[in-house]
Design an enzyme around this catalytic site. Structure first.
Site, PDB file in Angstrom:
ATOM      1  N   ASP A   1       0.891  -1.142   0.106  1.00 53.76           N
ATOM      2  CA  ASP A   1       0.238  -0.048  -0.077  1.00 53.76           C
ATOM      3  C   ASP A   1       0.894   1.337  -0.043  1.00 53.76           C
ATOM      4  OD1 ASP A   1      -2.265  -1.890  -0.061  1.00 53.76           O
ATOM      5  OD2 ASP A   1      -2.125  -1.883   2.350  1.00 53.76           O
TER       6      ASP A   1
ATOM      7  N   GLY B   1      -4.631  -4.170  -3.836  1.00 48.23           N
ATOM      8  CA  GLY B   1      -5.462  -3.178  -3.741  1.00 48.23           C
ATOM      9  C   GLY B   1      -4.658  -1.788  -4.384  1.00 48.23           C
ATOM     10  N   HIS B   2      -4.899  -1.616  -5.610  1.00 46.80           N
ATOM     11  CA  HIS B   2      -4.010  -0.421  -6.130  1.00 46.80           C
ATOM     12  C   HIS B   2      -4.876   0.543  -6.428  1.00 46.80           C
ATOM     13  CE1 HIS B   2      -0.511  -3.567  -7.171  1.00 46.80           C
ATOM     14  NE2 HIS B   2      -0.654  -3.653  -5.939  1.00 46.80           N
TER      15      HIS B   2
ATOM     16  N   THR C   1       3.163 -12.785   2.752  1.00 48.37           N
ATOM     17  CA  THR C   1       2.186 -13.529   1.814  1.00 48.37           C
ATOM     18  C   THR C   1       2.747 -14.707   1.091  1.00 48.37           C
ATOM     19  OG1 THR C   1       0.996 -12.767  -0.083  1.00 48.37           O
ATOM     20  CG2 THR C   1       2.905 -11.964  -0.273  1.00 48.37           C
TER      21      THR C   1
ATOM     22  N   THR D   1      -8.508  -3.399  -0.084  1.00 52.36           N
ATOM     23  CA  THR D   1      -9.041  -4.489  -0.395  1.00 52.36           C
ATOM     24  C   THR D   1     -10.029  -4.960   0.678  1.00 52.36           C
ATOM     25  OG1 THR D   1      -7.291  -5.183  -1.726  1.00 52.36           O
ATOM     26  CG2 THR D   1      -8.465  -6.956  -0.737  1.00 52.36           C
TER      27      THR D   1
ATOM     28  N   GLN E   1       2.001  -6.414  -3.585  1.00 45.14           N
ATOM     29  CA  GLN E   1       2.605  -6.628  -2.365  1.00 45.14           C
ATOM     30  C   GLN E   1       3.773  -5.768  -2.101  1.00 45.14           C
ATOM     31  OE1 GLN E   1       0.977  -9.528  -3.614  1.00 45.14           O
ATOM     32  NE2 GLN E   1      -0.659  -8.641  -2.910  1.00 45.14           N
TER      33      GLN E   1
ATOM     34  N   THR F   1      -5.862 -11.650   4.010  1.00 45.27           N
ATOM     35  CA  THR F   1      -6.899 -10.859   3.198  1.00 45.27           C
ATOM     36  C   THR F   1      -8.255 -11.716   2.879  1.00 45.27           C
ATOM     37  OG1 THR F   1      -6.078 -11.190   1.219  1.00 45.27           O
ATOM     38  CG2 THR F   1      -5.300  -9.238   2.002  1.00 45.27           C
TER      39      THR F   1
ATOM     40  N   GLY G   1     -10.454  -2.859   3.923  1.00 41.92           N
ATOM     41  CA  GLY G   1     -11.102  -1.784   4.436  1.00 41.92           C
ATOM     42  C   GLY G   1     -10.554  -1.927   5.850  1.00 41.92           C
TER      43      GLY G   1
ATOM     44  N   GLY H   1      -0.067  13.915  -2.785  1.00 36.41           N
ATOM     45  CA  GLY H   1      -1.500  13.847  -2.803  1.00 36.41           C
ATOM     46  C   GLY H   1      -1.767  12.548  -3.772  1.00 36.41           C
TER      47      GLY H   1
ATOM     48  N   LYS I   1       3.218  10.151  -0.336  1.00 39.26           N
ATOM     49  CA  LYS I   1       2.501  10.611   0.875  1.00 39.26           C
ATOM     50  C   LYS I   1       3.391  11.501   1.685  1.00 39.26           C
ATOM     51  CE  LYS I   1      -1.111   7.785   1.904  1.00 39.26           C
ATOM     52  NZ  LYS I   1      -2.126   6.668   2.094  1.00 39.26           N
TER      53      LYS I   1
ATOM     54  N   GLY J   1       1.621   2.932  -2.862  1.00 34.57           N
ATOM     55  CA  GLY J   1       1.001   3.925  -3.903  1.00 34.57           C
ATOM     56  C   GLY J   1       1.804   3.513  -5.112  1.00 34.57           C
ATOM     57  N   LYS J   2       1.736   2.099  -5.031  1.00 34.26           N
ATOM     58  CA  LYS J   2       2.526   1.722  -6.442  1.00 34.26           C
ATOM     59  C   LYS J   2       1.673   1.864  -7.520  1.00 34.26           C
ATOM     60  CE  LYS J   2       2.332  -2.581  -4.471  1.00 34.26           C
ATOM     61  NZ  LYS J   2       2.277  -2.080  -2.926  1.00 34.26           N
TER      62      LYS J   2
HETATM   63  P1  GDP Z   1      -0.523   0.367  -3.631  1.00 33.65           P
HETATM   64  O1  GDP Z   1      -1.298  -0.984  -2.983  1.00 33.65           O
HETATM   65  O2  GDP Z   1       0.663   0.374  -3.345  1.00 33.65           O
HETATM   66  O3  GDP Z   1      -1.098   0.669  -4.906  1.00 33.65           O
HETATM   67  O4  GDP Z   1      -1.385   1.573  -2.528  1.00 33.65           O
HETATM   68  P2  GDP Z   1      -2.881   1.746  -2.231  1.00 33.65           P
HETATM   69  O5  GDP Z   1      -3.648   2.130  -3.333  1.00 33.65           O
HETATM   70  O6  GDP Z   1      -3.386   0.237  -1.642  1.00 33.65           O
HETATM   71  O7  GDP Z   1      -2.783   2.642  -1.133  1.00 33.65           O
HETATM   72  C1  GDP Z   1      -2.220   4.071  -1.187  1.00 33.65           C
HETATM   73  C2  GDP Z   1      -3.122   5.005  -0.813  1.00 33.65           C
HETATM   74  O8  GDP Z   1      -2.524   6.233  -0.659  1.00 33.65           O
HETATM   75  C3  GDP Z   1      -4.300   5.169  -1.790  1.00 33.65           C
HETATM   76  O9  GDP Z   1      -5.454   5.554  -1.304  1.00 33.65           O
HETATM   77  C4  GDP Z   1      -3.809   6.253  -2.657  1.00 33.65           C
HETATM   78  O10 GDP Z   1      -4.723   7.067  -3.307  1.00 33.65           O
HETATM   79  C5  GDP Z   1      -3.159   7.189  -1.654  1.00 33.65           C
HETATM   80  N1  GDP Z   1      -2.049   7.688  -2.087  1.00 33.65           N
HETATM   81  C6  GDP Z   1      -1.104   7.539  -2.986  1.00 33.65           C
HETATM   82  N2  GDP Z   1      -0.136   8.482  -3.241  1.00 33.65           N
HETATM   83  C7  GDP Z   1      -0.334   9.429  -2.342  1.00 33.65           C
HETATM   84  C8  GDP Z   1       0.425  10.835  -2.017  1.00 33.65           C
HETATM   85  O11 GDP Z   1       1.563  11.198  -2.187  1.00 33.65           O
HETATM   86  N3  GDP Z   1      -0.407  11.556  -0.889  1.00 33.65           N
HETATM   87  C9  GDP Z   1      -1.436  11.094  -0.358  1.00 33.65           C
HETATM   88  N4  GDP Z   1      -2.000  11.788   0.507  1.00 33.65           N
HETATM   89  N5  GDP Z   1      -1.930   9.880  -0.900  1.00 33.65           N
HETATM   90  C10 GDP Z   1      -1.617   8.873  -1.674  1.00 33.65           C
HETATM   91  P1  IMO Z   2      -0.677  -4.195  -2.203  1.00 35.23           P
HETATM   92  O1  IMO Z   2      -0.311  -4.854  -3.701  1.00 35.23           O
HETATM   93  C1  IMO Z   2      -0.778  -4.684   2.139  1.00 35.23           C
HETATM   94  C2  IMO Z   2      -0.848  -8.785   3.724  1.00 35.23           C
HETATM   95  C3  IMO Z   2      -2.106  -9.055   4.516  1.00 35.23           C
HETATM   96  C4  IMO Z   2      -1.474 -10.059   5.453  1.00 35.23           C
HETATM   97  C5  IMO Z   2      -0.633 -10.558   4.600  1.00 35.23           C
HETATM   98  C6  IMO Z   2      -0.794 -12.197   4.025  1.00 35.23           C
HETATM   99  O2  IMO Z   2      -2.117  -3.456  -2.399  1.00 35.23           O
HETATM  100  O3  IMO Z   2       0.299  -3.467  -1.842  1.00 35.23           O
HETATM  101  P2  IMO Z   2      -2.544 -12.849   2.006  1.00 35.23           P
HETATM  102  O4  IMO Z   2      -4.000 -12.423   1.885  1.00 35.23           O
HETATM  103  O5  IMO Z   2      -1.575 -12.244   0.986  1.00 35.23           O
HETATM  104  O6  IMO Z   2      -2.156 -14.315   2.536  1.00 35.23           O
HETATM  105  O7  IMO Z   2      -2.089 -11.969   3.570  1.00 35.23           O
HETATM  106  O8  IMO Z   2       0.019 -10.060   3.551  1.00 35.23           O
HETATM  107  N1  IMO Z   2      -1.025  -8.222   2.306  1.00 35.23           N
HETATM  108  C7  IMO Z   2      -1.040  -6.869   1.994  1.00 35.23           C
HETATM  109  N2  IMO Z   2      -0.713  -5.805   2.804  1.00 35.23           N
HETATM  110  N3  IMO Z   2      -1.072  -4.496   0.755  1.00 35.23           N
HETATM  111  C8  IMO Z   2      -1.081  -5.448  -0.139  1.00 35.23           C
HETATM  112  O9  IMO Z   2      -0.902  -5.601  -1.515  1.00 35.23           O
HETATM  113  C9  IMO Z   2      -1.263  -6.841   0.432  1.00 35.23           C
HETATM  114  N4  IMO Z   2      -1.257  -8.050   0.048  1.00 35.23           N
HETATM  115  C10 IMO Z   2      -1.085  -9.085   1.075  1.00 35.23           C
HETATM  116  O10 IMO Z   2      -2.766  -7.902   5.068  1.00 35.23           O
HETATM  117  O11 IMO Z   2      -0.879  -9.373   6.494  1.00 35.23           O
HETATM  118 MG    MG Z   3      -3.050  -1.660  -1.681  1.00 38.73          MG
END
Ligand code: GDP
Ligand code: IMO
Ligand code: MG
Length: 423
Positions: A31, A58-59, A253, A314, A238, A150, A316, A413, A345, A33-34
């Site tokens: 998470d 969840g991207h 994972t 993914t 991940q 998850t 919540g 942002g 961020k 911010g990929k």
């Molecule tokens: P990912 O799994 O690495 O793609 O990241 P996620 O989408 O799960 O979580 C990143 C969260 O941070 C999302 O809600 C993005 O919209 C938000 N986000 C990404 N870059 C930034 C940033 O530079 N600033 C802020 N405030 N939010 C960001």
């Molecule tokens: P993105 O790509 C954050 C974490 C789960 C749990 C562990 C194992 O959005 O960054 P799993 O369901 O994979 O067997 O769970 O890994 N986890 C993540 N945490 N971002 C993810 O993906 C994750 N994918 C798995 O929360 O701790």
């Molecule tokens: Mg994510």
């Protein structure tokens, strides 16, 4: 942007000329911010390929205030010119994939004609999710806590793959009934989980219809593209600290989440990679159980969670929050061979008076800290490094100096345009 793109490289491998190949890999616990940086760079790449994991990812991408969350499709799919590839390393829950395709179509983006799915990718069935829940319950009973998965059936699907009992996408082209009947016997015997074969089969019908022609040998496809000099962006899922080998085992994972894992997941040799962008938050978060040395609880943790909107995209679930760990970033940089950082961020730290950073681990196992001054002004939406407050610049320079990797992209942002692009 042009300078950055140039630095992401073009490669000559042996006598072959090949297009640049850039991977984007999470450096922390996910998470980071990929999705956002993949979307931003995706505009400039021919092909975007997801390499591993499943719908545990969840991207999030925010374009003009509209949020798109991708679980299985690569985050470059929003750009209509991109070829979109789902590689061999993934485990696919097909109803989730179809729903994503449908949502995109609703938003006016037809991804299907340019989507290619590896015939080697594995299928996640409903029973994999049921097993995931059963195994977590068992761990909770046995050890007082689970892994905090998850619940998307990821571990059980990769377990089947490793034990050579899995079902690949290739099979979707034929009769799935005998395959499911065999799974039903095996899964009942091993886990005591009942498989509803009819329900599983019914859930597969729409996928069989819609995706049959999209299932190909993506290894030939990707290598063909590279031979033509096309550009390839690889989307990791991940993150490094969740890697099955190098992460905080067993709280990880079930896939290889590193750049090496991404190449394996796409059938690409290590030498094709011309750049690897490590993505890390300016602080740190984690969902699920496991070690988190720099975690902060109480008011400060709550403040970071609130400002960062730190709730899983993914599941919540509230994300655990804490400070940056330089040793973790260094280790991730080593494992992945990061050539660039995207620090995301930064704006979430805007109100901090001072920002603790873990700089090392003492012989007694305790974290060593350095406190950096905060900037106490808004950085939201800033797109030029020179316009950042001096303390924010120093914070980023500190990361560069400590890790030896340049900070090339800085998130200010969630919006697509809220990014500083340096070089
Ligand atoms: P990912 O799994 O690495 O793609 O990241 P996620 O989408 O799960 O979580 C990143 C969260 O941070 C999302 O809600 C993005 O919209 C938000 N986000 C990404 N870059 C930034 C940033 O530079 N600033 C802020 N405030 N939010 C960001
Ligand atoms: P993105 O790509 C954050 C974490 C789960 C749990 C562990 C194992 O959005 O960054 P799993 O369901 O994979 O067997 O769970 O890994 N986890 C993540 N945490 N971002 C993810 O993906 C994750 N994918 C798995 O929360 O701790
Ligand atoms: Mg994510």
């Amino acid at each position: 942007m042009q300078k950055l793109l140039a630095s992401l490289g073009s490669a000559t491998v042996g006598h072959d000329r090949r297009g640049p190949v850039c991977a984007v890999i999470g450096a922390q616990w996910g998470d980071e911010g990929k999705g956002k940086v993949i979307d931003l760079l995706g505009e400039h790449y021919d092909t975007v390929a997801r390499a591993c994991g499943g719908a545990n990812a969840g991207h999030t991408i925010v374009v003009k205030g509209t949020k798109h969350i991708f679980h299985l499709l690569p985050s470059g799919a929003l750009h209509p010119h991109t070829t979109v590839v789902i590689g061999s390393g993934l485990v696919l829950h097909l109803p989730t994939l179809l729903e994503e395709i449908r949502l995109l179509k609703e938003a006016g983006i037809d991804v299907l004609p340019r989507l290619f799915i590896s015939e080697e990718a594995h299928i996640v069935f409903e029973f994999h999710k049921a097993i995931d829940v059963v195994l977590e319950e068992e761990r909770r009973k046995r050890e007082g806590k689970g892994i905090g998965t998850t619940g998307r059936g990821i571990g059980p699907a990769y377990t089947d793959k490793a034990s050579r009992d899995g079902t690949r996408m290739q099979s979707l082209k034929g009769d799935m009934r005998p395959i499911l009947e065999r799974h039903a016997v095996r899964v009942q015997r091993l886990y005591g989980v009942a498989v509803d074969s009819e329900k599983e089969l019914a859930a597969l019908v729409p996928a069989q219809k819609l995706l049959k022609d999209r299932i190909v040998d993506t290894v030939w496809l990707l290598h063909g593209k590279l031979q033509q000099g096309k550009t390839l962006l690889i989307e990791g899922a991940q993150a490094s600290l969740l890697d099955l080998d190098h992460g905080t085992y067993p709280y990880v994972t079930s896939s290889q989440t590193t750049s090496a894992g991404a190449l394996q997941g796409l059938g690409l040799p290590p030498r094709v990679l011309t750049a690897c962008i490590g993505v890390a938050k300016a602080y740190c978060t984690r969902v699920g159980e496991g070690d988190f040395m720099t975690e902060v609880l109480g008011e400060t943790g709550d403040r970071l969670r609130k400002r960062g909107g730190e709730y899983g995209s993914t599941t919540g679930r509230p994300r655990r929050c804490g400070w940056l760990s330089i040793p973790d970033l260094k280790r991730s940089a080593m494992i992945n061979g990061f050539t660039h950082w995207n620090i995301t961020k930064l704006d979430v730290l805007d109100e901090e008076v001072e920002i603790p950073v873990c700089t090392g681990i003492a012989s007694d196992g305790k974290a060593e800290w350095k406190k950096l001054p905060g900037w106490k002004t808004s950085t939201v939406g800033i797109t030029e490094f020179a316009k950042l407050p001096k303390e924010a610049q120093q914070y980023l320079q500190f990361i560069e100096k400590e890790t030896g990797v340049p900070v090339s992209l800085i998130g200010t942002g969630p919006g697509r345009e809220q990014m500083i692009v340096r070089r």
